[in-house]
Design an enzyme around this catalytic site. Structure first.
Site, PDB file in Angstrom:
ATOM      1  N   LYS A  58       0.836  -1.199   0.000  1.00 15.24           N
ATOM      2  CA  LYS A  58       0.000   0.000   0.000  1.00 15.24           C
ATOM      3  C   LYS A  58       0.873   1.253   0.000  1.00 15.24           C
ATOM      4  O   LYS A  58       2.086   1.191   0.202  1.00 15.24           O
ATOM      5  CB  LYS A  58      -0.927  -0.011   1.212  1.00 15.24           C
ATOM      6  CG  LYS A  58      -0.208   0.013   2.551  1.00 15.24           C
ATOM      7  CD  LYS A  58      -1.198  -0.056   3.710  1.00 15.24           C
ATOM      8  CE  LYS A  58      -0.463  -0.032   5.051  1.00 15.24           C
ATOM      9  NZ  LYS A  58      -1.386   0.001   6.200  1.00 15.24           N
ATOM     10  N   ARG A 157     -10.369   0.286  15.243  1.00 14.88           N
ATOM     11  CA  ARG A 157     -10.227   1.085  14.026  1.00 14.88           C
ATOM     12  C   ARG A 157     -11.150   0.498  12.961  1.00 14.88           C
ATOM     13  O   ARG A 157     -12.217   1.035  12.717  1.00 14.88           O
ATOM     14  CB  ARG A 157      -8.756   1.091  13.594  1.00 14.88           C
ATOM     15  CG  ARG A 157      -8.407   2.109  12.547  1.00 14.88           C
ATOM     16  CD  ARG A 157      -6.922   2.119  12.261  1.00 14.88           C
ATOM     17  NE  ARG A 157      -6.428   0.843  11.761  1.00 14.88           N
ATOM     18  CZ  ARG A 157      -5.175   0.615  11.387  1.00 14.88           C
ATOM     19  NH1 ARG A 157      -4.273   1.587  11.499  1.00 14.88           N
ATOM     20  NH2 ARG A 157      -4.802  -0.560  10.926  1.00 14.88           N
ATOM     21  N   TYR A 278      16.439  30.513   7.251  1.00 13.80           N
ATOM     22  CA  TYR A 278      15.328  31.272   7.810  1.00 13.80           C
ATOM     23  C   TYR A 278      15.463  31.444   9.321  1.00 13.80           C
ATOM     24  O   TYR A 278      15.821  30.515  10.047  1.00 13.80           O
ATOM     25  CB  TYR A 278      14.000  30.570   7.520  1.00 13.80           C
ATOM     26  CG  TYR A 278      13.492  30.764   6.105  1.00 13.80           C
ATOM     27  CD1 TYR A 278      13.156  32.028   5.637  1.00 13.80           C
ATOM     28  CD2 TYR A 278      13.330  29.666   5.258  1.00 13.80           C
ATOM     29  CE1 TYR A 278      12.674  32.205   4.348  1.00 13.80           C
ATOM     30  CE2 TYR A 278      12.840  29.829   3.967  1.00 13.80           C
ATOM     31  CZ  TYR A 278      12.522  31.101   3.520  1.00 13.80           C
ATOM     32  OH  TYR A 278      12.049  31.268   2.247  1.00 13.80           O
ATOM     33  N   MET A 331      11.629  24.773   2.115  1.00 14.30           N
ATOM     34  CA  MET A 331      10.766  23.995   1.232  1.00 14.30           C
ATOM     35  C   MET A 331      11.562  23.211   0.186  1.00 14.30           C
ATOM     36  O   MET A 331      11.274  22.035  -0.062  1.00 14.30           O
ATOM     37  CB  MET A 331       9.755  24.906   0.529  1.00 14.30           C
ATOM     38  CG  MET A 331       8.793  24.139  -0.374  1.00 14.30           C
ATOM     39  SD  MET A 331       7.571  25.204  -1.191  1.00 14.30           S
ATOM     40  CE  MET A 331       6.561  25.678   0.207  1.00 14.30           C
TER      41      MET A 331
END
Length: 403
Positions: A58, A157, A278, A331
């Site tokens: 998955k 769940r 930053y 980023m």
């Protein structure tokens, strides 16, 4: 060594070398060692004998690529696979032999039956309404592809309660029921001495024994290492296949599968007292050389791995040496302190290793403040992907790895 490119990521690039020779436009490379993946599966299979060993693929095979991973496991002898959703089943089925069993963990939805038949996959049913809807579809269509029953033994769940499961026993024992597996999921398998393991085992063993003739499955990656009583007829490793430690209280028995590199886009000098990144939270304590690396949190390298004047963050490996991150991960970029490397060792266009060369998935997860699962499944799509080993490489002449 032959490295097989992922055509969706590399385009029409030729076979790649172990030096990660990739298109000049690639800022990063995720290399997946399919022979290591297969070796992990075989180790898990051996540990679980006589139980069958499935493969959980998955989340794009935990970020490693559904198609190549599924094909490599199938070629190694894996016969049963698990995904989370129907869309994942579609991708997996394209890479699997038709006879491979493919289960969809997130269950059956009304009007989804045609897709289950189209992709020849089996729902994991965890609710009586799902079971009724699946029954209606099978009766109307004549579909007989099978399904699993998921019983909740403590996760709270997904899954039928034990009482609800007992209520369908007469239907199961009447025959011609189409149920091919009964399963549950462990809550704390990675904790060897957790009392929850014993409670879940007792509850599942009791209810599974009432599903006459139906194979049973309880163990995930860590559950395999809890011993034979937890292994039943089928084990379902996921994380361990990809090199995540299934026994965090002991050394990792699995091989590392993923390696991640990113290009160095600039090397610069920083004066003593200057800050980097930053917020200016990291200050150079000496004249410092900094390598700017083309990866950041948009690529799945978490901001939590940043460093500041009081806390050391994660390391990267450049020119064979660990170098600490300097300042905040942004980023698209991060900085590493390369002052300890000999001058002129590092140039623009060289590679920094973010995962691999001694940096494990679990080490990176520690710096990210999370678990290895999230590290691998967060890797962005901006990396070029290449595959070492596996059936495609051996067809090109690479010798098979010895398990």
């Amino acid at each position: 060594m032959t490295v097989v490119p992922d055509p969706k990521s590399i385009g029409d690039a030729a076979a790649l070398s172990s030096e990660a020779t990739v298109p000049a436009s690639a800022n990063g490379v995720l290399t997946v060692d399919l022979d290591a993946l297969v070796a992990n599966w075989r180790k898990l299979e051996k540990t679980a004998v006589p139980a069958e060993c499935a493969g959980v693929i998955k989340a794009d095979a935990y970020g490693c690529g559904t198609g190549p991973v599924a094909a490599a496991l199938a070629a190694a002898g894996c016969k049963t696979f698990f995904v989370a959703t129907l869309s994942e089943a579609r991708a997996a089925r394209a890479a699997l032999p038709e006879q491979a069993a493919l289960y969809v963990l997130n269950g059956f939805f009304q009007n989804s039956g045609e897709d289950y038949a189209k992709y020849n996959c089996r729902p994991v049913i965890g609710d009586l309404n799902e079971l009724a809807e699946w029954d209606v579809f099978c009766r109307r269509s004549g579909w007989s592809g099978g399904a699993a029953i998921h019983i909740d033994t403590g996760m709270n769940r997904l899954g039928l309660s034990v009482a609800a499961a007992q209520g369908i026993i007469p239907r199961i024992n009447a025959g011609d029921h189409g149920i091919t597996l009964v399963m549950s999921h462990l809550v704390s398998a990675e904790q060897l001495n957790s009392p929850v393991n014993a409670r879940q085992l007792a509850a599942f063993r009791t209810i599974a024994s009432e599903f006459t003739g139906v194979p049973a499955s309880l163990a995930n990656s860590s559950g395999i290492f809890l011993g034979a009583p937890f292994q039943f007829d089928l084990v379902r490793p996921g994380a361990a296949l990809y090199g995540i430690n299934p026994t965090p209280e002991a050394d990792n028995p699995m091989q590392q599968v993923a390696e991640l590199k990113a290009r160095i886009v600039q090397v610069r000098e920083v004066e003593r007292g200057d800050t980097v990144g930053y917020g200016g939270v990291w200050t150079a304590r000496r004249p410092t050389r900094i390598a700017i690396i083309s990866a950041g949190y948009a690529d799945g390298y978490f901001r939590a791995a940043s460093s500041n004047d009081g806390t050391r963050g994660a390391d990267v490996v450049i020119a064979g040496k660990r170098c600490p991150i300097a300042g905040r991960v942004s980023m698209d970029l991060m900085a590493a302190d390369i002052t300890e490397l000999p001058p002129k060792t590092v140039r623009r266009g060289h590679w920094a290793t973010l995962l691999g060369e001694g940096i494990s998935v679990d080490e990176l997860a520690h710096h990210f403040g999370t678990i290895g699962y999230e590290v691998l499944t967060s890797l962005g799509r901006r990396y070029a992907r290449v595959y070492k080993g596996g059936p495609a490489a051996r067809a090109a002449g690479e010798p098979a790895a010895v398990a």
